[in-house]
Design an enzyme around this catalytic site. Structure first.
Site, PDB file in Angstrom:
ATOM      1  N   GLN A 165       0.839  -1.196   0.000  1.00 35.24           N
ATOM      2  CA  GLN A 165       0.000   0.000   0.000  1.00 35.24           C
ATOM      3  C   GLN A 165       0.878   1.251   0.000  1.00 35.24           C
ATOM      4  O   GLN A 165       1.609   1.483   0.969  1.00 35.24           O
ATOM      5  CB  GLN A 165      -0.876  -0.022   1.265  1.00 35.24           C
ATOM      6  CG  GLN A 165      -1.815   1.152   1.411  1.00 35.24           C
ATOM      7  CD  GLN A 165      -2.547   1.122   2.752  1.00 35.24           C
ATOM      8  OE1 GLN A 165      -2.026   0.603   3.734  1.00 35.24           O
ATOM      9  NE2 GLN A 165      -3.735   1.685   2.795  1.00 35.24           N
ATOM     10  N   GLY A 166       0.794   2.049  -1.055  1.00 31.99           N
ATOM     11  CA  GLY A 166       1.615   3.260  -1.146  1.00 31.99           C
ATOM     12  C   GLY A 166       0.771   4.505  -0.986  1.00 31.99           C
ATOM     13  O   GLY A 166       0.424   5.161  -1.974  1.00 31.99           O
ATOM     14  N   SER A 205       0.997   6.648   2.463  1.00 29.99           N
ATOM     15  CA  SER A 205       1.669   7.635   3.323  1.00 29.99           C
ATOM     16  C   SER A 205       2.906   8.197   2.641  1.00 29.99           C
ATOM     17  O   SER A 205       3.585   7.511   1.879  1.00 29.99           O
ATOM     18  CB  SER A 205       2.108   6.980   4.644  1.00 29.99           C
ATOM     19  OG  SER A 205       1.020   6.378   5.287  1.00 29.99           O
ATOM     20  N   GLU A 215     -11.016  -2.043   5.288  1.00 31.11           N
ATOM     21  CA  GLU A 215      -9.845  -2.342   6.130  1.00 31.11           C
ATOM     22  C   GLU A 215     -10.179  -2.175   7.622  1.00 31.11           C
ATOM     23  O   GLU A 215      -9.956  -3.062   8.429  1.00 31.11           O
ATOM     24  CB  GLU A 215      -8.715  -1.383   5.731  1.00 31.11           C
ATOM     25  CG  GLU A 215      -7.475  -1.450   6.593  1.00 31.11           C
ATOM     26  CD  GLU A 215      -6.443  -0.366   6.249  1.00 31.11           C
ATOM     27  OE1 GLU A 215      -6.823   0.653   5.624  1.00 31.11           O
ATOM     28  OE2 GLU A 215      -5.274  -0.536   6.608  1.00 31.11           O
ATOM     29  N   ASN A 249      -5.731   6.362  15.945  1.00 27.96           N
ATOM     30  CA  ASN A 249      -7.005   6.361  16.683  1.00 27.96           C
ATOM     31  C   ASN A 249      -7.491   7.775  16.997  1.00 27.96           C
ATOM     32  O   ASN A 249      -8.697   7.998  17.142  1.00 27.96           O
ATOM     33  CB  ASN A 249      -6.863   5.515  17.957  1.00 27.96           C
ATOM     34  CG  ASN A 249      -6.891   4.025  17.619  1.00 27.96           C
ATOM     35  OD1 ASN A 249      -6.818   3.647  16.446  1.00 27.96           O
ATOM     36  ND2 ASN A 249      -7.004   3.189  18.633  1.00 27.96           N
ATOM     37  N   GLU A 250      -6.542   8.735  17.081  1.00 24.67           N
ATOM     38  CA  GLU A 250      -6.992  10.118  17.302  1.00 24.67           C
ATOM     39  C   GLU A 250      -7.840  10.553  16.103  1.00 24.67           C
ATOM     40  O   GLU A 250      -8.905  11.160  16.250  1.00 24.67           O
ATOM     41  CB  GLU A 250      -5.790  11.069  17.457  1.00 24.67           C
ATOM     42  CG  GLU A 250      -5.010  10.906  18.752  1.00 24.67           C
ATOM     43  CD  GLU A 250      -4.054   9.725  18.741  1.00 24.67           C
ATOM     44  OE1 GLU A 250      -3.788   9.173  17.655  1.00 24.67           O
ATOM     45  OE2 GLU A 250      -3.571   9.336  19.826  1.00 24.67           O
TER      46      GLU A 250
HETATM   47  C1  LIG Z   1       2.821  -0.990  11.444  1.00 28.33           C
HETATM   48  C2  LIG Z   1       2.495   0.083  10.443  1.00 28.33           C
HETATM   49  C3  LIG Z   1       2.279  -0.254   9.117  1.00 28.33           C
HETATM   50  C4  LIG Z   1       2.001   0.736   8.185  1.00 28.33           C
HETATM   51  N1  LIG Z   1       1.865   0.360   6.877  1.00 28.33           N
HETATM   52  C5  LIG Z   1       1.623   1.310   5.943  1.00 28.33           C
HETATM   53  C6  LIG Z   1       1.506   0.944   4.572  1.00 28.33           C
HETATM   54  O1  LIG Z   1       1.635  -0.231   4.204  1.00 28.33           O
HETATM   55  N2  LIG Z   1       1.273   1.916   3.661  1.00 28.33           N
HETATM   56  C7  LIG Z   1       1.116   3.222   4.016  1.00 28.33           C
HETATM   57  O2  LIG Z   1       0.855   4.040   3.140  1.00 28.33           O
HETATM   58  N3  LIG Z   1       1.244   3.615   5.318  1.00 28.33           N
HETATM   59  C8  LIG Z   1       1.494   2.681   6.285  1.00 28.33           C
HETATM   60  N4  LIG Z   1       1.631   3.056   7.603  1.00 28.33           N
HETATM   61  C9  LIG Z   1       1.619   4.464   7.944  1.00 28.33           C
HETATM   62  C10 LIG Z   1       0.396   4.934   8.705  1.00 28.33           C
HETATM   63  O3  LIG Z   1      -0.719   4.995   7.865  1.00 28.33           O
HETATM   64  C11 LIG Z   1       0.736   6.294   9.322  1.00 28.33           C
HETATM   65  O4  LIG Z   1       1.750   6.073  10.278  1.00 28.33           O
HETATM   66  C12 LIG Z   1      -0.455   6.945   9.984  1.00 28.33           C
HETATM   67  O5  LIG Z   1      -1.421   7.305   9.036  1.00 28.33           O
HETATM   68  C13 LIG Z   1      -0.047   8.196  10.783  1.00 28.33           C
HETATM   69  O6  LIG Z   1       0.711   9.058   9.988  1.00 28.33           O
HETATM   70  P1  LIG Z   1       2.120   9.623  10.508  1.00 28.33           P
HETATM   71  O7  LIG Z   1       2.933   8.451  10.948  1.00 28.33           O
HETATM   72  O8  LIG Z   1       2.664  10.494   9.443  1.00 28.33           O
HETATM   73  O9  LIG Z   1       1.794  10.439  11.817  1.00 28.33           O
HETATM   74  P2  LIG Z   1       1.275  11.956  11.878  1.00 28.33           P
HETATM   75  O10 LIG Z   1       0.191  12.147  10.884  1.00 28.33           O
HETATM   76  O11 LIG Z   1       2.440  12.862  11.820  1.00 28.33           O
HETATM   77  O12 LIG Z   1       0.631  12.009  13.318  1.00 28.33           O
HETATM   78  C14 LIG Z   1       1.428  12.123  14.509  1.00 28.33           C
HETATM   79  C15 LIG Z   1       0.500  12.182  15.714  1.00 28.33           C
HETATM   80  O13 LIG Z   1      -0.363  13.348  15.636  1.00 28.33           O
HETATM   81  C16 LIG Z   1      -1.725  12.964  15.745  1.00 28.33           C
HETATM   82  N5  LIG Z   1      -2.558  13.806  14.877  1.00 28.33           N
HETATM   83  C17 LIG Z   1      -2.261  14.203  13.607  1.00 28.33           C
HETATM   84  N6  LIG Z   1      -3.270  14.961  13.124  1.00 28.33           N
HETATM   85  C18 LIG Z   1      -4.230  15.023  14.093  1.00 28.33           C
HETATM   86  C19 LIG Z   1      -5.508  15.646  14.198  1.00 28.33           C
HETATM   87  N7  LIG Z   1      -6.026  16.338  13.179  1.00 28.33           N
HETATM   88  N8  LIG Z   1      -6.220  15.485  15.331  1.00 28.33           N
HETATM   89  C20 LIG Z   1      -5.703  14.774  16.372  1.00 28.33           C
HETATM   90  N9  LIG Z   1      -4.483  14.164  16.343  1.00 28.33           N
HETATM   91  C21 LIG Z   1      -3.757  14.286  15.222  1.00 28.33           C
HETATM   92  C22 LIG Z   1      -1.767  11.536  15.242  1.00 28.33           C
HETATM   93  O14 LIG Z   1      -2.883  10.839  15.745  1.00 28.33           O
HETATM   94  C23 LIG Z   1      -0.458  10.970  15.780  1.00 28.33           C
HETATM   95  O15 LIG Z   1      -0.601  10.589  17.125  1.00 28.33           O
HETATM   96  C24 LIG Z   1       1.911   2.094   8.577  1.00 28.33           C
HETATM   97  C25 LIG Z   1       2.117   2.434   9.913  1.00 28.33           C
HETATM   98  C26 LIG Z   1       2.419   1.453  10.842  1.00 28.33           C
HETATM   99  C27 LIG Z   1       2.647   1.858  12.270  1.00 28.33           C
END
Ligand SMILES: Cc1cc2nc3c(=O)[nH]c(=O)nc-3n(C[C@H](O)[C@H](O)[C@H](O)COP(=O)(O)OP(=O)(O)OC[C@H]3O[C@@H](n4cnc5c(N)ncnc54)[C@H](O)[C@@H]3O)c2cc1C
Length: 409
Positions: free
Chosen positions: A133-134, A136, A256, A392-393
């Site tokens: 899945q591409g 992020s 999902e 979850n947020e």
């Molecule tokens: C095990 C694992 C597998 C994954 N696999 C994939 C994959 O295959 N393909 C892919 O595309 N991605 C993948 N991901 C990425 C995942 O989708 C992102 O980590 C996730 O969407 C959060 O984005 P971020 O890490 O950039 O955190 P950020 O978006 O930077 O968030 C950081 C923190 O801020 C909080 N936050 C941000 N905005 C808000 C808001 N508006 N209100 C309240 N809180 C907020 C978030 O909840 C989090 O706690 C994976 C992640 C994990 C941990």
């Protein structure tokens, strides 16, 4: 409401149980025993797990609810739930094909053309094409609409530029389903498209990187003027209409979060193992052997954790509640409903339950169980549940605004 299984469903369960028992033992033996099988998030372990995936496919169990023509066995969604219960009960290995079979496939069924379905699904079920899945990007995680990877229309295909990250098992996969901005003048959720990209496309570079637990389960994927031809995937590389990528992506997240990625069987099996652990500790304590680890555990349970038994019972009840709730979800889907924003509540439920089940096991086992022992890997992975599939947020924001109708501020 009739919560009992029919005779044919019970026969399906018995068949699945027998197949899993026989084939798991054979698969372990083929690799020199269960302990010789590495994590599916390592290169060695991934190829070992592929032999399991192909065994599942040969037996017709890779994607049970799909039509036979696509590699399934035409089972109902209820039978799929039964299969999942048996799968986790047997302690069968994590599905390294999950991002294809449980994330992309439901969207291919919903938005794919017949030609795309006929090409993509059988190869996915047979673990010939392996999908990651591409979505992020370094600057777009929770705020997915901020993605900047671009796809530019050119003669015969698309030019791709940009970078994806956190791509689970990307370094071991053959194909990626990704979100790209196809209208350069667009902003946010508009002007995105959902593209299917073979990872051997020239100009695409996949770089695996390690997680905290040492497994190399993530990748960064770079697109550097990569040329994706329209027929790089027979049937077409665009899933859904050009510019409709957000709507298509939301269908992926709905299935999902709401059903396919984490079925109740997974948590029922963990809850059952937790209760076994507790019972073993109690009997060892009753045995009175002062040196048995269970004796120490039992003493600790009684003296330090007076409410532990109740919390374990509550976690078990939450797993059972999830099973009942999912039966309702499947009944609604069978009646024509589609997954909506309420799938966010589901995702919060299963990810927090997984954390609590593993935390309780660690409390029983005492210091050190985080880093070694049978619960350590599962506990470490449970910590990522509140992050992947949308944090979850964010799910709470979605539930508040779109399910409960609360004001945005
Ligand atoms: C095990 C694992 C597998 C994954 N696999 C994939 C994959 O295959 N393909 C892919 O595309 N991605 C993948 N991901 C990425 C995942 O989708 C992102 O980590 C996730 O969407 C959060 O984005 P971020 O890490 O950039 O955190 P950020 O978006 O930077 O968030 C950081 C923190 O801020 C909080 N936050 C941000 N905005 C808000 C808001 N508006 N209100 C309240 N809180 C907020 C978030 O909840 C989090 O706690 C994976 C992640 C994990 C941990």
């Amino acid at each position: 409401m009739d919560l009992s299984w029919s005779e044919s469903e019970q026969a399906f369960r018995a068949e699945a149980r027998a197949w899993l028992e026989e084939n798991l033992a054979a698969w372990h033996a083929e690799h020199g025993g269960r302990d010789a099988i590495a994590s599916g998030d390592t290169r060695t372990g991934f190829s070992q797990h592929l032999t399991w995936e192909r065994r599942l496919h040969d037996g017709g169990w890779a994607a049970v609810s799909w039509p036979i023509a696509y590699g399934g066995r035409d089972a109902s969604l209820w039978e799929w739930l039964i299969f999942e219960e048996e799968y986790y009960r047997a302690d069968a290995p994590p599905r390294v094909t999950q991002n294809g079979i449980f994330l992309l496939a439901p969207t291919v069924f919903e938005f794919g053309t017949p030609a795309q379905q006929a090409h993509i699904l059988p190869r996915m079920a047979a673990a010939e094409d392996l999908w990651c899945q591409g979505w992020s990007e370094p600057d777009a995680g929770s705020d997915l609409a901020a993605i900047s990877s671009r796809a530019t229309r050119v003669d015969g295909g698309w030019r791709l530029d940009g970078q994806k990250t956190w791509t689970t098992r990307g370094a071991f996969c053959t194909h990626l389903f990704g979100l790209f901005r196809t209208d350069p003048a667009s902003e946010r959720h508009r002007g995105l498209s959902y593209l299917l990209v073979p990872l051997d496309t020239s100009g695409v570079t996949v770089q695996g990187f390690g997680r905290l637990d040492g497994d190399e389960g993530f990748a960064e994927v770079f697109f550097n003027d990569a040329f994706l031809t329209d027929d790089a995937v027979p049937g077409g590389v665009l899933l859904g209409d050009e510019g409709a990528g957000w709507r298509v992506a939301m269908a992926t997240t709905g299935s999902e979060r709401g059903l396919t990625l984490r079925s109740p069987g997974r948590f029922l099996a963990t809850a059952a193992r937790l209760i076994e652990l507790y019972s073993a500790a109690m009997s060892a304590a009753a045995d009175g052997s002062p040196t048995a680890p269970g004796q120490r555990m039992g003493r600790r349970l009684h003296s330090l954790r007076p409410g532990l038994r109740e919390r374990i019972a509550e976690a078990w009840m939450r797993a059972e509640a999830y099973r009942l709730f999912t039966l309702d979800t499947v009944t609604r889907l069978a009646g024509g409903a589609v997954m909506g924003a309420d799938s966010s509540i589901n995702k919060i439920w299963w990810s927090e339950l997984d954390c609590d089940l593993h935390d309780l096991a660690l409390e029983l086992l005492g210091p050190g169980a985080e880093v070694e022992g049978p619960w350590s890997k599962g506990w470490q992975f449970s910590l990522s549940g509140p992050i992947y599939a949308g944090t979850n947020e964010i799910q709470r924001n979605i539930a508040a605004e779109r399910v409960l109708g609360l004001p945005r501020r």
